[in-house]
Write a protein that holds these residues in place. Structure first.
Motif, PDB file in Angstrom:
ATOM      1  N   MET A 172       8.228   2.333   0.823  1.00  0.00           N
ATOM      2  CA  MET A 172       8.741   1.598  -0.198  1.00  0.00           C
ATOM      3  C   MET A 172       7.511   1.051  -1.156  1.00  0.00           C
ATOM      4  O   MET A 172       6.316   0.912  -0.601  1.00  0.00           O
ATOM      5  N   ALA A 173       7.784   0.909  -2.310  1.00  0.00           N
ATOM      6  CA  ALA A 173       6.821   0.608  -3.120  1.00  0.00           C
ATOM      7  C   ALA A 173       7.373  -0.767  -4.095  1.00  0.00           C
ATOM      8  O   ALA A 173       8.675  -0.834  -4.180  1.00  0.00           O
ATOM      9  N   TRP A 174       6.421  -1.486  -4.531  1.00  0.00           N
ATOM     10  CA  TRP A 174       6.895  -2.724  -5.258  1.00  0.00           C
ATOM     11  C   TRP A 174       5.924  -3.010  -6.430  1.00  0.00           C
ATOM     12  O   TRP A 174       4.632  -2.654  -6.358  1.00  0.00           O
ATOM     13  N   ILE A 175       6.340  -3.637  -7.426  1.00  0.00           N
ATOM     14  CA  ILE A 175       5.476  -3.988  -8.608  1.00  0.00           C
ATOM     15  C   ILE A 175       5.395  -5.407  -8.768  1.00  0.00           C
ATOM     16  O   ILE A 175       6.247  -6.156  -8.266  1.00  0.00           O
ATOM     17  N   GLU A 176       4.363  -5.638  -9.252  1.00  0.00           N
ATOM     18  CA  GLU A 176       3.852  -7.087  -9.780  1.00  0.00           C
ATOM     19  C   GLU A 176       3.146  -7.079 -11.094  1.00  0.00           C
ATOM     20  O   GLU A 176       2.427  -6.361 -11.411  1.00  0.00           O
ATOM     21  N   TYR A 177       3.441  -8.236 -12.037  1.00  0.00           N
ATOM     22  CA  TYR A 177       2.856  -8.324 -13.063  1.00  0.00           C
ATOM     23  C   TYR A 177       1.618  -9.519 -13.082  1.00  0.00           C
ATOM     24  O   TYR A 177       1.608 -10.466 -12.275  1.00  0.00           O
ATOM     25  N   ARG A 178       0.502  -8.860 -13.460  1.00  0.00           N
ATOM     26  CA  ARG A 178      -0.675  -9.647 -13.357  1.00  0.00           C
ATOM     27  C   ARG A 178      -1.080 -10.033 -14.915  1.00  0.00           C
ATOM     28  O   ARG A 178      -1.140  -9.457 -15.784  1.00  0.00           O
ATOM     29  N   ASP A 179      -1.226 -11.253 -14.825  1.00  0.00           N
ATOM     30  CA  ASP A 179      -1.962 -12.041 -16.196  1.00  0.00           C
ATOM     31  C   ASP A 179      -3.371 -11.711 -16.500  1.00  0.00           C
ATOM     32  O   ASP A 179      -4.154 -11.594 -15.563  1.00  0.00           O
ATOM     33  N   GLY A 180      -3.732 -11.099 -17.839  1.00  0.00           N
ATOM     34  CA  GLY A 180      -4.988 -10.828 -18.176  1.00  0.00           C
ATOM     35  C   GLY A 180      -5.264 -11.890 -19.279  1.00  0.00           C
ATOM     36  O   GLY A 180      -4.678 -12.694 -19.745  1.00  0.00           O
ATOM     37  N   LYS A 181      -6.710 -11.817 -19.571  1.00  0.00           N
ATOM     38  CA  LYS A 181      -7.325 -12.546 -20.651  1.00  0.00           C
ATOM     39  C   LYS A 181      -6.312 -12.310 -21.983  1.00  0.00           C
ATOM     40  O   LYS A 181      -5.973 -13.300 -22.729  1.00  0.00           O
ATOM     41  N   ASN A 182      -5.968 -11.080 -22.453  1.00  0.00           N
ATOM     42  CA  ASN A 182      -5.375 -10.910 -23.644  1.00  0.00           C
ATOM     43  C   ASN A 182      -4.025 -10.672 -23.269  1.00  0.00           C
ATOM     44  O   ASN A 182      -3.137 -11.078 -23.967  1.00  0.00           O
ATOM     45  N   LYS A 183      -3.570  -9.806 -22.599  1.00  0.00           N
ATOM     46  CA  LYS A 183      -2.312  -9.416 -22.039  1.00  0.00           C
ATOM     47  C   LYS A 183      -2.233  -8.963 -20.689  1.00  0.00           C
ATOM     48  O   LYS A 183      -3.141  -8.511 -20.443  1.00  0.00           O
ATOM     49  N   GLY A 184      -1.191  -8.971 -19.948  1.00  0.00           N
ATOM     50  CA  GLY A 184      -1.065  -8.710 -18.504  1.00  0.00           C
ATOM     51  C   GLY A 184      -0.706  -7.140 -18.248  1.00  0.00           C
ATOM     52  O   GLY A 184      -0.388  -6.403 -19.459  1.00  0.00           O
ATOM     53  N   THR A 185      -0.799  -6.901 -17.326  1.00  0.00           N
ATOM     54  CA  THR A 185      -0.250  -5.619 -16.784  1.00  0.00           C
ATOM     55  C   THR A 185       0.634  -5.577 -15.629  1.00  0.00           C
ATOM     56  O   THR A 185       0.388  -6.384 -14.897  1.00  0.00           O
ATOM     57  N   TRP A 186       1.294  -4.299 -15.301  1.00  0.00           N
ATOM     58  CA  TRP A 186       2.039  -4.397 -14.274  1.00  0.00           C
ATOM     59  C   TRP A 186       1.218  -3.416 -13.032  1.00  0.00           C
ATOM     60  O   TRP A 186       0.467  -2.538 -13.384  1.00  0.00           O
ATOM     61  N   ARG A 187       1.316  -3.814 -11.778  1.00  0.00           N
ATOM     62  CA  ARG A 187       0.649  -3.137 -10.779  1.00  0.00           C
ATOM     63  C   ARG A 187       1.439  -2.764  -9.802  1.00  0.00           C
ATOM     64  O   ARG A 187       2.546  -3.508  -9.485  1.00  0.00           O
ATOM     65  N   ILE A 188       1.126  -1.478  -9.275  1.00  0.00           N
ATOM     66  CA  ILE A 188       2.217  -0.997  -8.373  1.00  0.00           C
ATOM     67  C   ILE A 188       1.514  -1.149  -6.807  1.00  0.00           C
ATOM     68  O   ILE A 188       0.494  -0.749  -6.604  1.00  0.00           O
ATOM     69  N   SER A 189       2.209  -1.349  -5.610  1.00  0.00           N
ATOM     70  CA  SER A 189       1.719  -1.489  -4.412  1.00  0.00           C
ATOM     71  C   SER A 189       2.682  -0.319  -3.445  1.00  0.00           C
ATOM     72  O   SER A 189       3.832  -0.861  -3.724  1.00  0.00           O
ATOM     73  N   PHE A 190       2.032   0.248  -2.526  1.00  0.00           N
ATOM     74  CA  PHE A 190       3.154   1.110  -1.637  1.00  0.00           C
ATOM     75  C   PHE A 190       2.209   1.225  -0.520  1.00  0.00           C
ATOM     76  O   PHE A 190       0.783   1.205  -0.085  1.00  0.00           O
ATOM     77  N   ARG A 191       2.855   1.477   0.866  1.00  0.00           N
ATOM     78  CA  ARG A 191       2.397   2.127   1.856  1.00  0.00           C
ATOM     79  C   ARG A 191       2.525   3.502   2.231  1.00  0.00           C
ATOM     80  O   ARG A 191       4.051   3.784   2.100  1.00  0.00           O
ATOM     81  N   ILE A 192       1.912   3.989   2.988  1.00  0.00           N
ATOM     82  CA  ILE A 192       2.177   5.154   3.582  1.00  0.00           C
ATOM     83  C   ILE A 192       1.476   5.290   4.918  1.00  0.00           C
ATOM     84  O   ILE A 192       0.292   5.209   5.173  1.00  0.00           O
ATOM     85  N   GLY A 193       2.449   5.153   6.118  1.00  0.00           N
ATOM     86  CA  GLY A 193       1.853   4.883   7.199  1.00  0.00           C
ATOM     87  C   GLY A 193       1.388   3.599   7.498  1.00  0.00           C
ATOM     88  O   GLY A 193       2.124   2.582   7.039  1.00  0.00           O
ATOM     89  N   ASP A 194       0.113   3.385   7.930  1.00  0.00           N
ATOM     90  CA  ASP A 194      -0.464   1.930   8.010  1.00  0.00           C
ATOM     91  C   ASP A 194      -1.288   1.601   6.955  1.00  0.00           C
ATOM     92  O   ASP A 194      -1.781   0.702   6.876  1.00  0.00           O
ATOM     93  N   GLN A 195      -1.378   2.536   6.051  1.00  0.00           N
ATOM     94  CA  GLN A 195      -2.301   2.387   4.917  1.00  0.00           C
ATOM     95  C   GLN A 195      -1.683   1.779   3.615  1.00  0.00           C
ATOM     96  O   GLN A 195      -0.647   2.303   3.356  1.00  0.00           O
ATOM     97  N   ARG A 196      -2.231   0.695   3.075  1.00  0.00           N
ATOM     98  CA  ARG A 196      -1.824   0.096   1.671  1.00  0.00           C
ATOM     99  C   ARG A 196      -2.605   0.632   0.677  1.00  0.00           C
ATOM    100  O   ARG A 196      -3.745   0.586   0.665  1.00  0.00           O
ATOM    101  N   TYR A 197      -1.797   0.881  -0.384  1.00  0.00           N
ATOM    102  CA  TYR A 197      -2.505   1.411  -1.556  1.00  0.00           C
ATOM    103  C   TYR A 197      -2.031   0.492  -3.019  1.00  0.00           C
ATOM    104  O   TYR A 197      -0.713  -0.211  -2.932  1.00  0.00           O
ATOM    105  N   ASN A 198      -3.021   0.300  -3.773  1.00  0.00           N
ATOM    106  CA  ASN A 198      -2.706  -0.682  -4.838  1.00  0.00           C
ATOM    107  C   ASN A 198      -3.253   0.106  -6.157  1.00  0.00           C
ATOM    108  O   ASN A 198      -4.428   0.477  -6.214  1.00  0.00           O
ATOM    109  N   ARG A 199      -2.321   0.129  -7.155  1.00  0.00           N
ATOM    110  CA  ARG A 199      -2.786   0.683  -8.436  1.00  0.00           C
ATOM    111  C   ARG A 199      -2.492  -0.042  -9.696  1.00  0.00           C
ATOM    112  O   ARG A 199      -1.341  -0.618  -9.517  1.00  0.00           O
TER     113      ARG A 199
END
Length: 225
Positions: free
Chosen positions: A1-28
């Motif tokens: 399963m993957a999920w996205i979240e919005y992160r505020d920045g100084k000028n504008k924010g960006t969307w970030r995605i997180s997901f798991r494969i096995g026991d490892q979690r990844y964020n980009r």
């Protein structure tokens, strides 16, 4: 399963995605502020994960897993995994980058003290790029239960200063291309601040100090001056 979240920045924010494969979690970082585009990439990533789980898609041995999946498997084993920066590694690089006497000695000493607590709780080999709000909250929760300098537990202000040091290192890492994304501080829950004592005069404080008053109690009283 993957999920996205919005992160505020100084000028504008960006969307970030997180997901798991096995026991490892990844964020980009998806490097977009368009929610529809972020949701589309989330759906494609989830489909790619299902293909891997069913055996219809294989991840090349030397690939960066997150990059491979976000590219729909089009990038093959020619991908070289990005160097994973450890917590102790990036903090050491940060301190080494500072010009001589750019910080007051007391400030530098305090930041290095914060470093020891961060490394002790999160781990020296903690992968900084994968830092999440949950990791920071875990840090706050553990620090808030530890013994403070005056017999009580570590206070809100102390923990906040430690997080500021971490955020400073993170900001430097982003500026120098070592890290990407926004420091995941938003939403952190700090312990309740101690009630500020009422102010007292010197004579009022002296009248309360007896031979049986402990050093910690004396320090608390003098904070009211």
């Amino acid at each position: 399963m993957a999920w996205i979240e919005y992160r505020d920045g100084k000028n504008k924010g960006t969307w970030r995605i997180s997901f798991r494969i096995g026991d490892q979690r990844y964020n980009r970082s998806l490097k977009t502020n368009d929610k529809k585009e972020a949701e589309t990439r989330q759906a494609r990533l989830e489909e790619n994960i299902r293909l891997i789980e069913s055996g219809r898609l294989q991840i090349p041995r030397e690939s960066d897993i997150a990059t491979f999946l976000l590219s729909d498997g089009k990038l093959n084993n020619k991908i070289k995994p990005k160097k994973s920066l450890s917590l102790s590694g990036i903090i050491a690089e940060f301190f080494n980058s500072l010009p001589e006497q750019s910080l007051e000695e007391s400030t530098l000493s305090g930041m290095k003290k914060h470093q020891r607590h961060l490394e002790r709780i999160l781990g020296k080999n903690f992968s900084v790029q994968n830092l999440t709000l949950d990791d920071l909250q875990r840090y706050v929760n553990k620090r808030s239960k530890e013994k403070g300098s005056r017999g009580g537990t570590v206070g809100r202000n102390t923990i906040n200063k430690e997080l500021v040091t971490f955020r400073t290192v993170w900001g430097w890492g982003c500026e120098t291309g070592r890290l990407e994304g926004v420091f995941p501080r938003k939403g952190i829950r700090l312990p309740k601040a101690k009630e500020i004592p009422i102010f007292q005069t010197w004579k009022e404080i002296e009248r309360q100090i007896t031979p049986n008053t402990s050093d910690n109690e004396k320090a608390d009283l003098w904070d009211c001056l």
